[in-house]
Design a protein around this motif. Sequence first.
Motif, PDB file in Angstrom:
ATOM      1  N   LYS A 429      34.899  41.675  42.813  1.00  0.00           N
ATOM      2  CA  LYS A 429      35.169  40.866  41.692  1.00  0.00           C
ATOM      3  C   LYS A 429      34.692  39.467  41.981  1.00  0.00           C
ATOM      4  CE  LYS A 429      38.443  44.045  39.400  1.00  0.00           C
ATOM      5  NZ  LYS A 429      37.467  44.993  38.796  1.00  0.00           N
ATOM      6  N   ILE A 430      33.991  38.498  41.284  1.00  0.00           N
ATOM      7  CA  ILE A 430      33.755  37.256  41.037  1.00  0.00           C
ATOM      8  C   ILE A 430      34.892  36.429  40.671  1.00  0.00           C
ATOM      9  CG2 ILE A 430      32.269  35.327  40.728  1.00  0.00           C
ATOM     10  CD1 ILE A 430      30.118  37.365  40.775  1.00  0.00           C
ATOM     11  N   ALA A 431      35.281  36.751  39.364  1.00  0.00           N
ATOM     12  CA  ALA A 431      36.241  35.913  38.588  1.00  0.00           C
ATOM     13  C   ALA A 431      37.188  37.041  37.642  1.00  0.00           C
ATOM     14  CB  ALA A 431      35.535  35.047  37.508  1.00  0.00           C
ATOM     15  N   ALA A 432      36.839  38.625  37.961  1.00  0.00           N
ATOM     16  CA  ALA A 432      37.402  39.473  37.129  1.00  0.00           C
ATOM     17  C   ALA A 432      37.280  39.541  35.576  1.00  0.00           C
ATOM     18  CB  ALA A 432      38.837  39.188  37.618  1.00  0.00           C
ATOM     19  N   ARG A 433      36.292  39.114  35.400  1.00  0.00           N
ATOM     20  CA  ARG A 433      36.009  38.838  33.804  1.00  0.00           C
ATOM     21  C   ARG A 433      36.017  40.289  33.152  1.00  0.00           C
ATOM     22  NH1 ARG A 433      33.011  34.332  35.288  1.00  0.00           N
ATOM     23  NH2 ARG A 433      30.813  35.669  35.610  1.00  0.00           N
TER      24      ARG A 433
END
Length: 611
Positions: A429-433
Motif C-alpha cells: 500500500k502507498i497510503a492505504a486509501r
Amino acid sequence: MDTLAYGTVKAMFNVAASIFFREIRSTGASQVPEKDPVIFIVGPHANQFVDPGMVLITNPRQFAPLMAKSSFKKKVIGQLATLLKAIPVIRPQDLASKGKGTVRFSNDGTRLIGTDTQFKEQVAARDLISLSKTLKVQVAEVVSDTELVLKSPMATESVESQEEDAPYKIIPHIDQSKLYDQVHKRLSESGSIVIFPEGGSHDRSEMLPLKAGFAIMALGAMAEHPDISVKIVPVGLNYFHPHKFRSRAVISYGSPVTVEKEWVEMYKQGGSAKREAIAALLEAGHEGLKSVTVNAPSYDTLMIIAAARRLYRPVSEHKLRLDQVVELNRRFLLGYKHFENDPRLIELARKVQAYNNTLKYFGLRDHQVERTKTAPLNAVSLLLTRVARLLGLACVGFPALLLNSPIVLLVSIISRKKQKEALAGSNVKIAARDVLATWKVLVVAVFAPILYGFYSTILFITLYFSKHHEMGLGRIFGWSVASYVAQPFLHYAGVRLLETGVDLYKSLNPLLLATFNPGSAAHVRTMREKLSDDITSFVNENGPSALEDFDPHRFDNLEQRGIFDGSTIPWLGHDRSLFNFHSSSSSSLASSSSGLTSSSSDDGKKAIKSA
C-alpha cells in the motif's frame, strides 16, 4: 444458495452504493455466460470490502465470493459473507506468529542460524520465515532447534543486509485442498465464484502481479469434472477517486476466457507441463484484466494521460459517458506506452504538465476554461445569481450538515485509524486509501440508525414533557416512529443539497476570472486550444500504429449495448435532475457536475484502478 438472502444483500449494497457514489455504470455484462460455470477475476482491488459489493450489484449471475476467513469474524462483514455463502480462504499471513529468539543467515545464504530458537517446535517444512515486510524465505528442512535449510539460497545483498541477529515471524504453510474442493464442487454445479487474484486490496495506480489460484481452480475443476467448461470472466473496477464520497465508478466485464482442453490435459500430467498450463491460463487472465482496466506505472503518468484525454477532440464532439471516459483513458495509456520514448510525445507531455500547472495557478479545472469566455458584464450577473443560490442552499443545508456532524466526525476518526493500521501492516500500500471507502460505508451503516434513534428519542421526550396533556402517548410514539423513518430520506436530501452547493461553489472561480482578469482568461483559453490541436493531430496521425482498431469515429455514437446507468435507486431520481437548477444560467453547472465531457472531468485525473 438462498436466493432471498442473496437478493436482500444485493439490495442493501445497491442502496449503499447509490448513496456513496454519484454515478455507477457497468459495461459488457451481456457477455457473461448464462449457464457455464464462471470464475470472475476482479481487479484492481482498490476498495477492500466495497469491491465485492460493486460486482454484486452489476453482475447478472448469482455468485459466491472467496473471502479471507479472518473477515468472517468482523461484525457486519461476517454476517453479509454468511448470507452470500462466501467461501472462506485461510490466509497464511493471518496465522503468523512471533518466533522465539533471533535469526541470521549463514555466510552462503543457504541456511538460517538461530539463537535461543525452538525451530523443531515452532517451524515445519514449507513454512515462511518473515524477517521484514519485504523479506520472506521458505523453509526446506528443519535440521535442529537452531538451524533451518532454505528452499532457495539468498542473494549476497540480502545476506549482507541481515548480518546481525534479528527477530522474525513464522508464517505457516496452509493446505488449501479443502478450499479447492469447495470451489470444484460449486463449479461442477454450474455455479460461479468471484476472486480477487491480486490478493489483498491496495491503492497503487496499476495492478499487482496476479496469483495463480484462479488458474489452478479452473484447471483442477475441469480435470476432476471433464463434462464442464469453465469460463474466466475478467472484471475491471474503474474508480474515479475510489475513497471519496460521491465519486463515480465504471465496472467493466471483459470477454470470457475459455479454458482450453489442451491446458487441462497438460495440468493432469503434472510437473513442468502442469506449471506451463497454469502459466498459460494465468497469462490469458492477466491479458483479459488489462483489456478492462487502466494500469499506469505511476499517478503522475495517470494524470498526464487523463489531461491529454480531456484535451483530445473526437470527430463528433459531445459529452462522453463515464464508461467512454474510462475506455478512452485506457486507449490513451496504450498509445502512451507505445510512444513513451518518442521525442514528440515527450514534448507534448511537457506541455500538458505546463498547462496543468497554469490551471493550478489560476485555481481552474480544465472543463472550466471555456466558461471564462463569458463577457464581464454577463459574468457579473451570473456570479451574483450563483452566490445568491449558494447562500440559499447554505441556509437550507446547514441544519442538515449540523445534524449529520456526529456521523461525519466518527467517519473521519475511525476511517483514518483503520487507514494507519492497514498501512502499518502492508508492504504494497502507498497510503492505504483502499480501506477508507469501506470504513466510511460501515461506520455510516452502523451508527446512522443509532443517531436517528437518538434524535427520535429526543423528539419523544420533548413531546411527552411539553404536550402530553394535549397528545396521547400513542400519537407521541407515532410521531417519533415517523421521525425515525423519515430521517434517512431527509439526511440524504441534505447530502444532495450540500453536493449541489459544492458544485455551485466550484463554478464561481471561472466567473471571477472572467470578471476581474479577462486577459489571463483569454491566455489560458488560447493555451488550451493550441495544446488541444497538437494532441488531436498527434493522436489521429499516429493512433493507427499504436492501436490496430484505432478509429477517430469510435466514440461518435452514444448508444452502446450492455450499459447500466448507475442511479441504482430509481425512486430517488438521477443525479442530473435532483436539486439541479434547469435555468439557462446554470446549464454549464449541470455539465460541470456530470464531469463527462470530452474535455472535462477533473475526476479523470485519478481514474484509478483502472482503480
